[in-house]
Design a protein around this motif. Structure first.
Motif, mmCIF file in Angstrom:
data_model
loop_
_atom_site.group_PDB
_atom_site.id
_atom_site.type_symbol
_atom_site.label_atom_id
_atom_site.label_comp_id
_atom_site.label_asym_id
_atom_site.label_seq_id
_atom_site.Cartn_x
_atom_site.Cartn_y
_atom_site.Cartn_z
ATOM 1 N N GLU A 271 0.880 -1.357 0.014
ATOM 2 C CA GLU A 271 0.165 -0.027 0.016
ATOM 3 C C GLU A 271 1.000 1.237 -0.015
ATOM 4 O O GLU A 271 0.587 2.417 -0.666
ATOM 5 N N TYR A 272 1.943 1.086 0.871
ATOM 6 C CA TYR A 272 2.732 2.333 0.920
ATOM 7 C C TYR A 272 3.760 2.329 -0.322
ATOM 8 O O TYR A 272 3.915 3.682 -0.821
ATOM 9 N N LEU A 273 4.404 1.211 -0.743
ATOM 10 C CA LEU A 273 5.205 1.508 -1.931
ATOM 11 C C LEU A 273 4.627 1.639 -3.387
ATOM 12 O O LEU A 273 5.338 2.437 -3.919
ATOM 13 N N LYS A 274 3.376 1.600 -3.592
ATOM 14 C CA LYS A 274 2.706 1.524 -4.841
ATOM 15 C C LYS A 274 2.372 2.952 -4.937
ATOM 16 O O LYS A 274 2.315 3.389 -6.137
ATOM 17 N N GLN A 275 2.363 4.026 -4.066
ATOM 18 C CA GLN A 275 2.132 5.159 -4.068
ATOM 19 C C GLN A 275 3.267 6.063 -4.813
ATOM 20 O O GLN A 275 3.405 7.344 -4.820
ATOM 21 N N GLN A 276 4.526 5.357 -4.537
ATOM 22 C CA GLN A 276 5.727 6.072 -4.767
ATOM 23 C C GLN A 276 6.376 5.564 -6.070
ATOM 24 O O GLN A 276 6.647 4.457 -6.256
ATOM 25 N N GLY A 277 6.719 6.472 -6.874
ATOM 26 C CA GLY A 277 7.453 6.428 -8.204
ATOM 27 C C GLY A 277 8.765 5.739 -8.182
ATOM 28 O O GLY A 277 9.126 4.844 -8.791
ATOM 29 N N ARG A 278 9.372 5.844 -6.849
ATOM 30 C CA ARG A 278 10.822 5.549 -6.894
ATOM 31 C C ARG A 278 10.669 4.084 -6.266
ATOM 32 O O ARG A 278 11.688 3.250 -6.498
ATOM 33 N N PHE A 279 9.663 3.471 -6.123
ATOM 34 C CA PHE A 279 9.629 1.926 -5.939
ATOM 35 C C PHE A 279 8.637 1.252 -7.039
ATOM 36 O O PHE A 279 8.332 0.032 -6.913
ATOM 37 N N ARG A 280 8.492 2.011 -8.163
ATOM 38 C CA ARG A 280 7.563 1.518 -9.029
ATOM 39 C C ARG A 280 7.833 0.174 -9.853
ATOM 40 O O ARG A 280 7.145 -0.522 -10.161
ATOM 41 N N HIS A 281 9.158 -0.019 -9.727
ATOM 42 C CA HIS A 281 9.873 -1.259 -10.619
ATOM 43 C C HIS A 281 9.822 -2.553 -9.957
ATOM 44 O O HIS A 281 10.161 -3.364 -10.433
ATOM 45 N N LEU A 282 9.418 -2.346 -8.596
ATOM 46 C CA LEU A 282 9.581 -3.580 -7.646
ATOM 47 C C LEU A 282 8.739 -4.587 -8.072
ATOM 48 O O LEU A 282 7.492 -4.382 -8.416
ATOM 49 N N SER A 283 9.288 -5.768 -8.328
ATOM 50 C CA SER A 283 8.263 -7.021 -8.691
ATOM 51 C C SER A 283 7.560 -7.544 -7.426
ATOM 52 O O SER A 283 8.144 -7.266 -6.243
#
Lengths: 307, 350
Positions: free
Chosen positions: A270-282
């Motif tokens: 929920e937290y990661l998906k709101q941020q472009g810096r984590f967008r690439h994470l599988s």
């Protein structure tokens, strides 16, 4: 002659330490944190500010946003300069030349605290100077263009840890600064976030009353560097806390105390998906982050139970 | 390409294997380019250090095992690196250090200035040592001199500095790279290795024997004399019939060149001498010019640092005037042209 305003039955100092008109980016979580810290500190302080976002946005010559005595130092020296000021105050007090109980407050970003300024901070803590150190942690060198620091979280893409086909971005885990400071056996250590303003201000007030070194680590949401929307700043700060990524706790004389008892953590996604810096994470990487966060939070809980 | 990126690309093509950076404006594009590109190359590594002191000492470590190593920063960060540079000089280790300098003192500002001339050309740190100092004035030259810096540094086992500034670093210009990155890594054969099965190699720079220390300094000095003889470089522009010569380096030389074109159009005979190596300083060229030309104008973006080298080179054989602007506002070519023509008439050259 401090005046106060009433907010939800609690009294908050109406004094603004950080004057409006500074150059922070839209939605800066750090500027908000500095304002709240200022309200809790009051005016009988000398602030020492390391190089970083906060210095650049608030002190462009010939202007300043600071309504209290403030001195800038180079990147690595805030704690050393604070030590010197505190020693100077002590010397003058003995001679009767300085009769106020002025608190010295050193401030720095995550780079200035956990990278280049760690040595000076450690020295000041070990010598037990009577000062507060406040780290505004926006998880990278934002002022120079989003370079990674040792406080950048695992998996974040920055300009010097760019995500690509061969790497996920930052490949190391965030340095645990509060634990490093606590290892110096200082009287008071706390984590805080501007999304929980009363918690933040009460921690700063506690630190003001400590005789000796104290440390507050404040997570500052940075829409520019995190590539998140500017209206989600408060929400992201809350999510960082509720996912267990950045739990709010205090360490008083070595005793851990969790400020928010969370039986069930929100999923980190929920937290990661709101941020472009984590967008690439599988999904696999996100799952590994979840495992780590769960484990870290369990460890913290255990420390709090044992204390 | 920006100047910063051009340096990074040129360094990769020059076989740079290790780059150690730390954020500071106005050189961040160099670090970012290295982060994106150097770490992809086989056998190469990019590390963002936790401080400038760590970055230069990582260079020290990489250089001692024989890798081509480099770091970059800007003025305040270069100040922090000085102890490490002094150590590299004492241990006779090659290294390339880029200073995209800015205005000081203290934090100063991030605009272009040339106030680090003394620090760069007089060693910079403690001890009686020198580093080779290259002063490019275009993006193309940044790339070419980066390549040269690695070669000179390896050849003479001496740290080599590239002294640029905020404008050169941020400026975008077309650039051609004349080299392809080497397929094989260049590893110096004298690099440090583990001592399994052989006597260990030891690099020592500390001695309690005064005679040994003197000999160490003599050996450095002899090498510096050799570099002075062989590696001095400069460029001249329209000096053949000149009555007044402007001496300037880096970005100031570029402004001066524009100014000279303007005053030439008005019929004033003015030329330019631009040192490319700031250490060793092209004194011989100035002495040669002094046989014909007696009037000199030193133009710098500081309050008078290189002027001392010009005066020393001339040794009283010419008259030196100065136009300096401390860091902050960069004068335009037409402002400099006005200064030149005023001096030209004052000295009765027309």
């Amino acid at each position: 002659m401090n005046t106060t305003v009433t907010v939800t039955k609690r009294l908050v100092n109406s004094f603004e330490q950080l004057a409006p008109g500074h150059r922070a980016c839209l939605g800066c979580g750090e500027a908000l944190a500095v304002r709240l810290v200022g309200k809790a500190l009051g005016q009988n302080v000398i602030i020492v500010s390391a190089t970083g976002c906060m210095e650049i946005i608030s002190s462009q010559y010939p202007f300043t946003s600071w309504e209290v005595p403030w001195i800038h130092t180079l990147f690595e020296n805030a704690s050393a300069v604070a030590s010197g000021i505190e020693a100077g105050i002590r010397a003058l007090s003995r001679k009767g030349e300085f009769n106020e109980k002025t608190k010295v407050v050193a401030m720095g970003g995550d780079g200035a605290t956990s990278d280049i300024g760690l040595q000076a901070l450690s020295g000041a803590l070990e010598r037990r100077h009577n000062f507060i150190y406040i780290c505004y942690d926006n998880e990278a060198y934002m002022n120079t263009g989003v370079q990674r620091s040792s406080a950048t979280p695992y998996g974040a893409s920055t300009t010097t840890s760019p995500a690509s086909k061969i790497t996920i971005g930052q490949t190391t885990w965030k340095k645990n600064m509060p634990a490093i400071v606590a290892a110096h056996d200082v009287p008071y250590v706390a984590t805080a976030c501007a999304s929980y303003p009363f918690d933040l201000m009460s921690k700063v007030q506690k630190a003001m009353n400590v005789d000796g070194p104290s440390y507050i680590h404040i997570l500052s949401v940075c829409p520019t560097g995190w590539r998140s929307s500017t209206e989600s700043v408060i929400g992201l700060g809350r999510l960082a806390v509720r996912t267990g990524i950045f739990p709010l706790y205090e360490i008083e004389d070595g005793r851990y105390k969790l400020n928010m008892q969370m039986d069930k953590l929100h999923p980190v996604e929920e937290y990661l998906k709101q941020q472009g810096r984590f967008r690439h994470l599988s999904p696999e990487v996100i799952a590994s982050i979840q495992t780590r966060v769960n484990a870290d939070y369990a460890k913290l809980k255990e420390k709090a139970t044992r204390s | 390409m920006t100047g910063n990126s051009a340096i990074a690309e040129a360094a990769i093509r020059a076989g740079c294997q290790c780059y150690f950076g730390y954020p500071i404006t106005p050189q961040n594009e160099l670090t970012e380019y290295m982060a994106a590109n150097l770490s992809r190359r086989k056998g190469c590594s990019f590390i963002q250090a936790e401080s400038e002191i760590s970055a230069i000492n990582m260079v020290y470590g990489a250089s001692v095992v024989g890798a081509r190593a480099m770091t970059s920063s800007s003025s305040p960060g270069i100040s922090l690196k000085q102890e490490g540079i002094s150590y590299l000089a004492a241990c006779e280790l090659p290294a390339v250090i880029v200073n995209m300098s800015r205005g000081g003192p203290g934090l100063g500002s991030i605009v272009a200035a040339q106030s680090d001339y003394f620090q760069s050309t007089r060693g910079g740190g403690h001890g009686d040592y020198r580093t080779i100092v290259l002063a490019p004035s275009s993006v193309q030259e940044l790339a070419d001199l980066t390549h040269k810096a690695f070669d000179l540094s390896d050849k003479y086992k001496i740290p080599t500095l590239i002294l640029g500034d905020g404008i050169l670093g941020q400026m975008m210009e077309p650039v051609e790279f004349h080299y392809e990155a080497p397929a094989e890594l260049l590893v110096r054969p004298d690099g440090l290795r583990g001592a399994k099965g052989r006597p260990s190699k030891i690099i020592k720079t500390f001695t309690s024997d005064p005679a040994q220390l003197e000999e160490l300094n003599w050996s450095l000095f002899r090498r510096y004399e050799l570099i002075k003889k062989q590696e001095t470089a400069c460029e001249t522009f329209m000096v053949d019939d000149a009555k007044l010569i402007v001496v300037a380096f880096g970005i100031a030389a570029r402004i001066a060149r524009g100014a000279i074109k303007t005053v030439r159009a008005e019929g004033l005979k003015v030329g330019l001498m631009r040192p490319i190596t700031l250490w060793p300083y092209p004194s011989e060229k100035i002495q040669e010019l002094a046989k014909g030309v007696k009037q000199y104008l030193v133009f710098e973006l500081n309050m008078g640092q290189m002027i001392e080298d010009v005066q020393l080179s001339l040794a009283g054989q010419g008259e030196v005037s100065f136009y300096g602007r401390p860091g902050g506002v960069i004068p335009t070519p037409s402002e400099v042209a006005r200064v030149i023509s005023r001096l030209y008439y004052q000295k009765g050259l027309k």
